[in-house]
Design a protein around this motif. Structure first.
Motif, short mmCIF file in Angstrom:
data_model
loop_
_atom_site.label_atom_id
_atom_site.label_comp_id
_atom_site.label_asym_id
_atom_site.label_seq_id
_atom_site.Cartn_x
_atom_site.Cartn_y
_atom_site.Cartn_z
N UNK A 128 102.02 145.59 64.50
CA UNK A 128 101.89 144.17 64.16
C UNK A 128 101.92 143.92 62.65
N UNK A 129 102.23 144.97 61.87
CA UNK A 129 102.26 144.82 60.41
C UNK A 129 103.69 144.78 59.90
N UNK A 130 103.91 143.95 58.88
CA UNK A 130 105.16 143.98 58.11
C UNK A 130 104.80 144.46 56.71
N UNK A 131 105.35 145.61 56.32
CA UNK A 131 105.05 146.19 55.02
C UNK A 131 106.25 146.01 54.09
N UNK A 141 102.09 140.21 61.29
CA UNK A 141 103.30 139.60 61.85
C UNK A 141 102.99 138.35 62.68
N UNK A 142 101.86 138.34 63.35
CA UNK A 142 101.55 137.23 64.25
C UNK A 142 100.98 136.02 63.52
N UNK A 201 93.97 147.33 61.74
CA UNK A 201 94.07 147.59 63.17
C UNK A 201 93.69 146.35 63.98
N UNK A 202 94.33 146.16 65.12
CA UNK A 202 93.92 145.08 66.02
C UNK A 202 92.55 145.38 66.61
N UNK A 203 92.33 146.64 66.96
CA UNK A 203 91.04 147.06 67.48
C UNK A 203 90.62 148.31 66.72
N UNK A 204 89.83 148.15 65.65
CA UNK A 204 89.44 149.30 64.84
C UNK A 204 88.72 150.39 65.63
N UNK A 205 88.08 150.01 66.73
CA UNK A 205 87.37 151.01 67.54
C UNK A 205 88.33 151.89 68.31
#
Length: 222
Positions: A128-131, A141-142, A201-205
């Motif tokens: 989900x990242x644009x670098x 991205x979202x 992260x979307x969910x760091x866990x």
């Protein structure tokens, strides 16, 4: 404007070169030795490096930089004018300028190196990242929001990006980002990776961007 890392221990020369390049529109980080360059290397566009330095000499520093950052141009400066010295410098560096020199010539040579190595901004998608590879910006991205990283988080993420798809040990990461030898039991790297995961992260866990490779280290892959 280019970001210049300038390493020169002679203060009089360092001051006027820094001042001249700044007045010509560049952003200059001037250091008097190779100590602490890891903080700047991932973010600069060109390195100007004197040969005679306290501690590690310019040749040793330049080789290390080129090994890890082969696309980063290096201009060597030296009062040593022998053919042997020039050949040694040009074995890894992109240009070699002998002292004394005129500031116009130094500026012209820097401009040539910048044009030679100029990179177009490229977008790299990692989940989900644009670098943005040129300036290191990270966009969600979202939401289209920029993800702001602190200094060490930024350098750590950039180190992963430069070594995409590679499994990196804790030793490699610590030496590459902090510039020191990793000591067993040191939690610094682990803490910074945790904070970095919380931002990207979307969910760091349950991270999917920075993978933990059990017993070895970490990996970021496309």
């Amino acid at each position: 404007m280019a970001r210049v890392l300038y390493i020169e221990d002679e203060r009089e020369i360092g001051q006027w070169v820094s001042k001249d390049l700044t007045e010509r529109g560049h952003q200059v980080h001037w250091l008097t030795s190779g100590e602490g360059i890891e903080k700047y290397i991932p973010t600069v566009d060109v390195v100007i490096l004197d040969v005679m330095l306290p501690g590690l000499d310019g040749f040793s520093i330049g080789r290390r930089i080129k090994k890890d950052y082969p696309d980063l141009p290096i201009l060597m400066l030296s009062a040593r004018t022998s053919v042997e010295d020039k050949i040694e410098g040009l074995d890894f560096a992109d240009d070699y300028l002998t002292k004394p020199f005129h500031p116009d010539e130094l500026f012209a040579r820097v401009e040539v190196l910048l044009r030679r190595y100029q990179k177009q901004d490229e977008e790299m998608e990692i989940q989900h990242l644009i670098v943005h590879t040129k300036d290191g910006r990270i966009i969600h991205k979202e939401t289209q929001e920029e993800i702001q990283l602190t200094g060490k988080q930024y350098h750590l993420f950039q180190f992963f990006i430069k070594h995409l798809n590679q499994i990196l040990t804790k030793e490699q990461l610590y030496e590459g980002v902090w510039g020191d030898k990793y000591m067993d039991g040191d939690k610094t790297l682990m803490v910074h990776i945790r904070y970095l995961r919380e931002k990207i992260e979307k969910n760091p866990a349950s991270p999917t961007i920075i993978e933990t490779i059990r017993g070895i280290g970490y990996r970021v892959k496309l």
